[in-house]
Scaffold this motif. Structure first.
Motif, mmCIF file in Angstrom:
data_model
loop_
_atom_site.group_PDB
_atom_site.id
_atom_site.type_symbol
_atom_site.label_atom_id
_atom_site.label_comp_id
_atom_site.label_asym_id
_atom_site.label_seq_id
_atom_site.Cartn_x
_atom_site.Cartn_y
_atom_site.Cartn_z
ATOM 1 N N UNK A 1 24.766 55.253 26.464
ATOM 2 C CA UNK A 1 25.981 55.421 27.251
ATOM 3 C C UNK A 1 26.571 54.059 27.567
ATOM 4 N N UNK A 2 27.659 53.640 26.938
ATOM 5 C CA UNK A 2 28.222 52.328 27.209
ATOM 6 C C UNK A 2 28.790 52.265 28.617
ATOM 7 N N UNK A 3 28.737 51.075 29.193
ATOM 8 C CA UNK A 3 29.289 50.887 30.526
ATOM 9 C C UNK A 3 30.803 51.112 30.473
ATOM 10 N N UNK A 4 31.329 51.793 31.479
ATOM 11 C CA UNK A 4 32.749 52.078 31.496
ATOM 12 C C UNK A 4 33.557 50.793 31.650
ATOM 13 N N UNK A 5 34.714 50.742 30.985
ATOM 14 C CA UNK A 5 35.584 49.570 31.096
ATOM 15 C C UNK A 5 36.679 49.786 32.125
ATOM 16 N N UNK A 6 36.762 51.006 32.688
ATOM 17 C CA UNK A 6 37.744 51.268 33.734
ATOM 18 C C UNK A 6 37.336 50.531 35.007
ATOM 19 N N UNK A 7 38.329 50.063 35.744
ATOM 20 C CA UNK A 7 38.066 49.325 36.974
ATOM 21 C C UNK A 7 38.615 50.110 38.156
ATOM 22 N N UNK A 429 34.166 38.768 31.689
ATOM 23 C CA UNK A 429 32.891 38.066 31.732
ATOM 24 C C UNK A 429 31.726 39.055 31.794
ATOM 25 N N UNK A 430 31.897 40.122 32.560
ATOM 26 C CA UNK A 430 30.840 41.127 32.618
ATOM 27 C C UNK A 430 30.669 41.811 31.266
ATOM 28 N N UNK A 431 31.781 42.150 30.633
ATOM 29 C CA UNK A 431 31.719 42.820 29.332
ATOM 30 C C UNK A 431 31.063 41.945 28.275
ATOM 31 N N UNK A 432 31.242 40.635 28.387
ATOM 32 C CA UNK A 432 30.768 39.722 27.341
ATOM 33 C C UNK A 432 29.248 39.652 27.247
ATOM 34 N N UNK A 433 28.541 40.015 28.310
ATOM 35 C CA UNK A 433 27.078 39.915 28.279
ATOM 36 C C UNK A 433 26.432 41.221 27.828
ATOM 37 N N UNK A 434 27.229 42.255 27.604
ATOM 38 C CA UNK A 434 26.688 43.543 27.165
ATOM 39 C C UNK A 434 26.712 43.565 25.648
ATOM 40 N N UNK A 435 25.565 43.261 25.057
ATOM 41 C CA UNK A 435 25.481 43.142 23.601
ATOM 42 C C UNK A 435 24.028 43.244 23.169
ATOM 43 N N UNK A 436 23.833 43.491 21.903
ATOM 44 C CA UNK A 436 22.485 43.513 21.343
ATOM 45 C C UNK A 436 21.951 42.087 21.221
ATOM 46 N N UNK A 437 20.657 41.947 21.337
ATOM 47 C CA UNK A 437 20.063 40.628 21.225
ATOM 48 C C UNK A 437 18.583 40.708 20.921
ATOM 49 N N UNK A 438 17.992 39.534 20.681
ATOM 50 C CA UNK A 438 16.582 39.460 20.311
ATOM 51 C C UNK A 438 15.667 39.121 21.488
ATOM 52 N N UNK A 439 16.258 38.836 22.649
ATOM 53 C CA UNK A 439 15.469 38.488 23.823
ATOM 54 C C UNK A 439 15.610 39.591 24.880
ATOM 55 N N UNK A 440 14.690 39.567 25.853
ATOM 56 C CA UNK A 440 14.749 40.515 26.950
ATOM 57 C C UNK A 440 14.625 39.758 28.266
ATOM 58 N N UNK A 441 15.316 40.248 29.277
ATOM 59 C CA UNK A 441 15.412 39.504 30.533
ATOM 60 C C UNK A 441 14.070 39.392 31.249
ATOM 61 N N UNK A 442 13.298 40.466 31.278
ATOM 62 C CA UNK A 442 12.053 40.449 32.046
ATOM 63 C C UNK A 442 11.084 39.345 31.615
ATOM 64 N N UNK A 443 10.810 39.175 30.317
ATOM 65 C CA UNK A 443 9.917 38.084 29.920
ATOM 66 C C UNK A 443 10.479 36.702 30.280
#
Length: 581
Positions: A1-7, A429-443
């Motif tokens: 479920x993608x985050x809504x872009x409506x404000x 700026x919030x939208x820009x960080x929602x992407x696939x990646x090879x790292x995870x925040x918790x580690x």
């Protein structure tokens, strides 16, 4: 479920960020002044970090010791802070705490009372007189629940994450954020904002804070909006936190255990405090006991889980159950350990942020017009070591002042700029960080906490601190590749990344301050600069200039001569019968 872009757009007179004691007290004050108020918090209204404050709240009431005075409370606070506390803020705290505590009692706070009905008071470490009011060993929860009841008519959005402050031309006009459950983004327009979002002690490997709180996100919000941060290197390490299991490492083991006769041993069975403070032993000052425990552990005399041993088993079990019921249950629940028969393994734990956002003493105003701050997110009161019981008093006194000042600014404001472009940029700026990646925040959060513990922990030196800067930069690069994939189950991974980004920024500011403070003072131990340097009796400030962090310094005002003389006359107090938490 993608985050809504409506404000969504929401508008109020006063927005309060943070739902702990400081935030709720600010909200009550602003509402009492006739303002429309909204409180936002990541947790539930009665589950903020305030609930972990156990021992009490300070106020000169003279219940037990009529000879006490606000001047003596000032002197005790100023001396315990090694001369780095702001005299103006300390004076406000000690003068206004009595009325603030009486007010809480009138609102139904269940403080312990004497047979004649007056509020009882007990000793805390480094206090000349008994001035700490308390509700058993759960004072923080009692205070927060009292404030929650009092603020029931004030709207609050729980599970809301603030990503940035909205500001234009040097004036704050609200905040931008999203719902942690639904992902809905909201721009909250406000005539004034109060920041009460806690400290940064979760940056360390062992911390008495819970997961996802005190990550430095409040400090980061202020810094990125143009505010100064001061004295972030001044972090109080409590001597005793749990060492295992992993998920609760650092959880506080109250100093009441030592106050009731607990003894500290190393892995060789030696009662080691005799080598650090033979007169006061386990009842020495918090910074000295923490340093002793740390030294034993790092010298290879620690236990299997990296701690030393705190033993209370020589006391009768009935006494332990009467005096230390929470600790008995805490170890039984988490380790299946009976502290009436078996020693506890403990280690120092990051406990309290003395530094934070720079505020005006009278109004709690920050460098950003329309933004006020209160509580552990701020600097000024505690200097280089916090006096036990002052933290809850600070939240109430300065929370009230922040709410009153914010309400006054909101009422008097005739025009306010709310550029749509600023909101759009925050959304992008919030939208820009929602992407696939090879790292995870918790580690990466774990790696940062390990790095800060090893390089900027109880004892620091320049080489280690410079290695910390290199490590923080490397983690910052890796954070660019963190995977953020919102789902129907919520948006926690987005919050984890934002917490990580804030923690990295505040960690770097902390390390820069620790490098600049080339001395040992209070909680700040530099093995390469073991002496206190009178030339550094000043506040060290970090600001952001063109996305780069800059360190500066500012001389503190001198206290009034009669207060300075009183502080100089305070002897080292006999700790017998005093709690030091």
């Amino acid at each position: 479920m993608p985050i809504t872009t409506d404000i969504q757009i929401h508008a109020v007179n006063v927005l309060v960020i943070g739902s702990g004691a400081a935030g709720l007290r600010a909200a009550i004050a602003a509402a009492d002044a006739g303002c429309e108020v909204l409180v936002v918090g990541k947790r539930a209204r009665t589950d903020a970090h305030t609930v972990l404050a156990a021992g009490g709240i300070n106020a000169v009431l003279g219940t037990r010791d009529p000879e006490d005075s606000w001047q003596q409370h000032f002197a005790d606070t100023f001396k315990e802070g090694y001369g780095l506390g702001d005299p103006a803020m300390i004076e406000i705290l000690v003068r206004e705490a009595p009325d603030a505590v009486r007010e809480l009692a009138d609102w139904g706070a269940p403080f312990s009372r004497l047979p004649d009905g007056r509020l009882d008071q007990r000793f805390f470490g480094a206090h000349t007189y008994r001035r700490t009011c308390f509700a058993g060993d759960w004072t923080g929860r009692a205070v927060l629940e009292t404030l929650a009841r009092r603020s029931e008519g004030i709207p609050m959005r729980e599970s809301f994450y603030v990503t940035e402050l909205l500001h234009a031309d040097g004036e704050c006009f609200g905040a931008f954020g999203f719902d942690l459950d639904t992902g809905v983004r909201t721009a909250i327009y406000a005539d004034a904002v109060v920041l009460a979002a806690g400290g940064h002690t979760r940056l360390w490997r062992r911390s008495s804070s819970r997961r996802d709180e005190n990550t430095g996100d409040g400090m980061s919000l202020a810094l990125l909006a143009g505010c100064r941060l001061a004295d972030l290197e001044l972090v109080q390490f409590h001597p005793s936190g749990m060492t295992h299991p992993e998920e609760i490492a650092g959880t506080l083991v109250t100093e009441a255990v030592r106050g009731e006769g607990g003894r500290l041993y190393n892995a060789l069975g030696e009662r080691f405090m005799s080598g650090y403070d033979p007169e006061r032993m386990e009842l020495s000052t918090r910074d000295r006991v923490a340093l002793a425990c740390y030294t034993e552990i790092t010298s290879g005399r620690g236990g299997p889980n990296g701690g030393v041993f705190l033993d209370i088993s020589h006391l009768d079990k009935a006494v332990i159950l009467e005096r230390l019921p929470r600790m008995y249950r805490q170890f039984l629940d988490h380790q299946l350990l009976d502290i009436s028969t078996t020693p506890m393994e403990v280690a120092p734990t990051a406990h309290y942020s003395m530094g934070g956002v720079v505020v005006d003493a009278e109004t709690t105003a920050t460098d950003l017009t329309g933004l006020y701050a209160a509580g552990e997110v701020t600097a000024g009161v505690h200097g280089a070591n916090r006096l036990g019981g002052n933290s809850l008093a600070e939240t109430i006194v300065f929370g009230r002042r922040a709410g009153q000042a914010a309400a006054a600014w909101a009422r008097d404001r005739t025009t306010i700029k709310r550029p749509a472009a600023v909101v759009a940029a925050a959304n992008e700026r919030l939208a820009s960080v929602i992407k696939r990646g090879d790292e995870f925040a918790r580690p990466l959060q774990r790696d940062l906490r390990d790095l800060m513990w090893e390089r900027c922990g109880v004892v620091r030196d320049e080489d280690g601190l410079k290695q910390a800067l290199i490590g923080i930069d490397a983690l910052t690069d890796r954070a660019q590749q963190v995977d953020v994939s919102p789902t129907a189950e919520g948006h926690a991974d987005l919050a984890h990344l934002l917490d990580l980004q804030a923690s990295l920024l505040v960690a770097k500011a902390t390390v820069l301050g620790a490098i600049a403070r080339r001395e040992t003072r209070g909680c700040h131990n530099r093995s390469d600069y073991p002496e206190l340097d009178e030339a550094l009796a000043k506040t060290l400030e970090v600001s952001m200039d063109d996305r780069e962090l800059r360190v500066g310094s500012r001389a503190l005002p001198e206290p009034a001569p009669e207060l300075a003389r009183l502080a100089a006359l305070i002897p080292d107090l006999d700790p017998t019968g005093r709690l030091t938490e």
